[in-house]
Design a protein around this motif. Structure first.
Motif, PDB file in Angstrom:
ATOM      1  N   LEU A  33      -2.390  -1.364   9.077  1.00  7.10           N
ATOM      2  CA  LEU A  33      -2.814  -0.064   8.540  1.00  7.10           C
ATOM      3  C   LEU A  33      -3.471   0.826   9.601  1.00  7.10           C
ATOM      4  O   LEU A  33      -3.819   1.979   9.303  1.00  7.10           O
ATOM      5  CB  LEU A  33      -3.786  -0.270   7.373  1.00  7.10           C
ATOM      6  N   VAL A  47      -7.534  -6.303   1.059  1.00  7.92           N
ATOM      7  CA  VAL A  47      -6.318  -5.726   1.643  1.00  7.92           C
ATOM      8  C   VAL A  47      -6.641  -5.088   2.985  1.00  7.92           C
ATOM      9  O   VAL A  47      -5.903  -5.254   3.959  1.00  7.92           O
ATOM     10  CB  VAL A  47      -5.680  -4.706   0.671  1.00  7.92           C
ATOM     11  N   VAL A  51      -8.022   1.251  -0.889  1.00  9.86           N
ATOM     12  CA  VAL A  51      -7.500  -0.100  -1.086  1.00  9.86           C
ATOM     13  C   VAL A  51      -8.637  -1.089  -1.338  1.00  9.86           C
ATOM     14  O   VAL A  51      -9.791  -0.839  -0.960  1.00  9.86           O
ATOM     15  CB  VAL A  51      -6.685  -0.554   0.150  1.00  9.86           C
ATOM     16  N   VAL A  71       0.867  -1.184   0.000  1.00 14.71           N
ATOM     17  CA  VAL A  71       0.000   0.000   0.000  1.00 14.71           C
ATOM     18  C   VAL A  71       0.899   1.227   0.000  1.00 14.71           C
ATOM     19  O   VAL A  71       1.641   1.456   0.955  1.00 14.71           O
ATOM     20  CB  VAL A  71      -0.923   0.006   1.239  1.00 14.71           C
ATOM     21  N   VAL A 102      -5.034   6.617   0.171  1.00  9.40           N
ATOM     22  CA  VAL A 102      -5.179   5.481  -0.739  1.00  9.40           C
ATOM     23  C   VAL A 102      -6.506   4.770  -0.489  1.00  9.40           C
ATOM     24  O   VAL A 102      -6.888   4.542   0.659  1.00  9.40           O
ATOM     25  CB  VAL A 102      -4.016   4.483  -0.539  1.00  9.40           C
ATOM     26  N   ILE A 133      -6.752   6.097   4.745  1.00  9.11           N
ATOM     27  CA  ILE A 133      -7.132   4.850   4.085  1.00  9.11           C
ATOM     28  C   ILE A 133      -8.640   4.815   3.840  1.00  9.11           C
ATOM     29  O   ILE A 133      -9.444   5.010   4.756  1.00  9.11           O
ATOM     30  CB  ILE A 133      -6.712   3.623   4.932  1.00  9.11           C
TER      31      ILE A 133
END
Length: 194
Positions: A54, A46, A42, A35, A40, A63
């Motif tokens: 994370l 993930v 995902v 990552v 981001v 995220i």
């Protein structure tokens, strides 16, 4: 410097500061999926496989997650308050499962953040996507985003209830008529006493 990607968010065209990692990832490969840094979005596999890893980035609001049309939004139960963005993929025009995913995210799971439609997103669908709770849209790259924006206002009134309108049209009309009748009665009653 390349042009920044644009999306439609809350009925406006704006720059998108999220990187979407739109790759199908198997459960086996999800734990080792790299990552990148920054904000981001995902794949769901993930997020599930790397949730502990994370966690600091999730807490920092970096995220988001995207859901394929065959995946269950209930997988995100208990995680949604920490996710600023949930994207739902429409792999092709004829696949409507994303509508149900969005509706369930908003009504049953109580998601309040950005709900983004990705994939084969076309202007003609966007009004209906908005009705089930989408507030962000990433139209297909071969379409004009400003033209797509007009799709959100194709109709001025809706008949059925949904996420964006709690009551159907007949109930709203009935309430309006009842309120007008009560106002007339109050005005008439006030006039009698004079």
């Amino acid at each position: 410097m390349p042009d920044s990607k644009q999306i439609i968010l809350d009925q406006r065209v704006c720059a998108d500061d999220w990187q979407l990692l739109k790759q199908e990832v198997s459960e086996e490969a999800a734990a080792g999926f790299a990552v990148p840094a920054g904000k981001v979005i995902v794949p769901l596999a993930v997020l599930v496989a790397q949730e502990a890893q994370l966690a600091p980035r999730i807490a920092a609001g970096e995220i988001g997650v995207w859901i394929a049309s065959h995946e269950r939004p209930e997988t995100l139960r208990g995680k949604l308050d920490a996710l600023p963005v949930v994207a739902v993929d429409f792999p092709k025009f004829a696949d409507g499962r994303g509508y149900s995913i969005a509706y369930n995210l908003r009504t049953r799971l109580g998601f309040k953040g950005q709900l983004r439609a990705i994939g084969d997103v076309l202007r003609d669908q966007m009004f209906y996507m908005q009705r089930v709770g989408f507030n962000a849209f990433e139209p297909r790259a071969d379409r004009n985003i400003h033209d797509a924006l007009k799709g959100l206002s194709d109709f001025s009134e809706v008949y059925q209830n949904s996420v964006d309108q709690k009551y159907p049209l007949f109930a709203r009309a009935s309430r309006a008529a009842q309120a007008a009748s009560q106002t007339q009665g109050q005005n008439f009653g006030a006039g009698e006493g004079i």
